[in-house]
Structure formats: C-alpha cells, structure tokens
Write an enzyme that holds these catalytic residues in place. Sequence first.
Site, short mmCIF file in Angstrom:
data_model
loop_
_atom_site.label_atom_id
_atom_site.label_comp_id
_atom_site.label_asym_id
_atom_site.label_seq_id
_atom_site.Cartn_x
_atom_site.Cartn_y
_atom_site.Cartn_z
N GLU A 33 1.03 -0.73 -0.27
CA GLU A 33 -0.06 0.23 -0.31
C GLU A 33 0.97 1.32 0.22
O GLU A 33 1.49 1.67 0.84
CB GLU A 33 -1.18 -0.20 1.75
CG GLU A 33 -1.74 0.97 1.03
CD GLU A 33 -2.85 0.72 2.57
OE1 GLU A 33 -3.19 -0.73 2.79
OE2 GLU A 33 -3.79 1.64 3.07
N ASP A 84 0.52 5.69 0.71
CA ASP A 84 -1.47 6.02 0.97
C ASP A 84 -0.67 7.96 1.77
O ASP A 84 0.70 8.06 2.17
CB ASP A 84 -1.66 5.83 2.58
CG ASP A 84 -1.52 4.14 2.77
OD1 ASP A 84 -2.44 4.15 1.96
OD2 ASP A 84 -1.87 3.50 3.35
N GLU A 117 -3.22 10.11 3.13
CA GLU A 117 -4.34 10.36 4.17
C GLU A 117 -4.94 12.18 4.80
O GLU A 117 -3.32 12.63 4.85
CB GLU A 117 -4.21 9.63 5.07
CG GLU A 117 -5.02 8.33 4.62
CD GLU A 117 -5.13 7.51 6.32
OE1 GLU A 117 -5.75 6.83 6.09
OE2 GLU A 117 -4.50 7.50 7.40
#
Length: 274
Positions: free
Chosen positions: A98, A100, A102
Amino acid sequence: MELFISFLLMSLALSFSHLVSASFHDHFDITWGNGRANILNNGKLLNVSLDQTSGSGFQSKREFLFGKIDMRIKLVAGNSAGTVTAYYLSSQGDTHDEIDFEFLGNLSGEPYIMHTNVFSQGKGNREQQFYLWFDPTADFHKYSVTWNPHQILFSVDGIPVRVFKNSEHLGVPYPNNQSMRIYSSLWNADDWATRGGAVKIDWSKAPFVASYRNFNARTCSRSIDCSTNSWHSEAALDSTKQQKLQWARKNYMIYDYCSDTKRFPQGLPAECTH
Ligand SMILES: *[C@@H]1O[C@H](CO)[C@@H](O)[C@H](O)[C@H]1NC(C)=O
Ligand SMILES: *[C@@H]1O[C@H](CO)[C@@H](O)[C@H](O)[C@H]1NC(C)=O
Ligand SMILES: *[C@@H]1O[C@H](CO)[C@@H](O)[C@H](O)[C@H]1NC(C)=O
C-alpha cells in the site's frame, strides 16, 4: 552517440502507456456511499461526500504495477475537523502492499495534516506527516506517486516530499510484485484524526465534499522493463529536486517514524539507515 542515446530515451519514454483521463468514467468506479460520490461535468470532475449516515468512495478500474500517477484534489473546505480524505494505492490480501496519502481535516483556518505511509507485504508503520505550504481547500493541487522498482516518490505540485527506497538488500520487503488499484474515500475518523480525536465532526456543516480532477497515469507497459535506466532517472532526484525535498522536510514535516526512537526502542527500522 549522444544523439542515439537521446533518441533511445525518447522512444522508451514514448512507449510508456499513457492514460490521460478524458473522463473519470473510463478509469474509475464509484464503489460505495449510496449516491454520495458522483462523476460530474462530463467526467471531468469527481466529488465524494460525507454526511452523518455515510461517507463515500471510488476505485480505479485497472491495476498498476509501477507508474507515475497524478491526481488533482481539492479537500473539504471550512470546518473539516474529524474528516479524513484518503487517497492511496493498494493490493489485496493479508500481505498487501500500500502507498498512502491521507488528509486529516481540521477546524476552519487550522492546518490539515497530510499523512503518508508505505506498506509492504502487510506491514506498514512507516508514517511521515506534513503540513502543506498552501491551503489545500482553496483550490486543486496535484498529489503524485512515482513508483518504480527502485523507489517510491511522493510529491505535491511537483515538489518531492518523501522518498521510500527499495531496501531489499537490507532485508526490508519492497512493493514490487503485487499490482495495486487506486482508492479514494471521504469518511468519519473523528475518533483519531484531529488533534488525536479531541475535535469531533460538526455535523451541522455536512455534507462535507472533496473533489478530484485531472487524473493522469503513466505506467510501464508489459513490453517495457521498468528497471531500464530511463525509468530509473524518471524518479531519481536531481540536485534541484533534492533541495526541494529537503525544503519540504525541513519546513513542513511534523512526524517521521525514522526519527521516532521512543517508538522503536530496539532500534529504528532498517530502511531508515538507507
Ligand atoms: C511477493 O513476494 C513475496 C516474497 O518476496 C511473497 O511472500 C509474496 O507471496 C509475493 N506475492 C505475490 C503476489 O507473488
Ligand atoms: C489542527 O490544528 C492544530 C492546532 O493548530 C494542530 O496542532 C494540528 O496538527 C492540526 N491538524 C490536525 C489534523 O489535527
Ligand atoms: C463538487 O464539489 C465542489 C467543491 O469542490 C462544489 O463546488 C460543487 O458544487 C460540487 N458539485 C456537486 C454537484 O456537488
């Protein structure tokens, strides 16, 4: 010779498959939110929204194994405390990889936090967090991931903010054998997002809306070996980019797992010494 090399580089560059998004309809599916996420303006704009009943989200139709992926995002404006807009690449399963971004909302006028992480074979705990040098709710800004076999580069409006290098030689798994989809969503995270969960969502301001446009993905095609030098130099940082990276880290980074010695009393993760 020089001419030949530049011709070679040019033809390699041209062979990358290039997805310039004419339309979000071509590249993304709305996956949840029961009508709260919508593709608008003939496919040029995508909005996600959150109210007290539900958030919403979407995912890419195709999977990627390496690539340079750009998206312009305009985050929830006003009092966005407690909301999180997640924008990430992920594979499936327990040992998933993953990459990411955010975005943790905040009270009006208080800074968003841009949180980043990298998971390889199911293991994350590699957070770096930043404030931004602009108001991410006033306009669209470009958030990019350049992912190749050598490194993962996170950048914002073309300014590199984070590099995660392949440290397989140090025994650290690197995301390079599982293809990932792009996912994004807007959701309620007021149990942790803003000042560690102290500030809750003000539902009187709902629905909260974040917007996306200008998706652009350049990927390695099957016939192109991503380990070619041309691809390597694509993500390699020249001295100007190095300086920009240092500028972003020095002025805007608020958390780096690689300097969190309290969290890793047994010693920092191996890739931190890279
Ligand atoms: C990727 O490689 C690791 C070992 O390096 C292995 O555990 C994992 O199963 C592989 N995943 C796939 C999808 O091949
Ligand atoms: C919200 O604002 C406060 C006060 O300026 C700050 O400490 C915090 O890092 C900001 N961001 C989040 C997501 O809490
Ligand atoms: C989409 O989001 C933008 C804010 O970024 C907003 O101005 C616009 O009204 C939204 N459109 C719809 C149809 O909700």
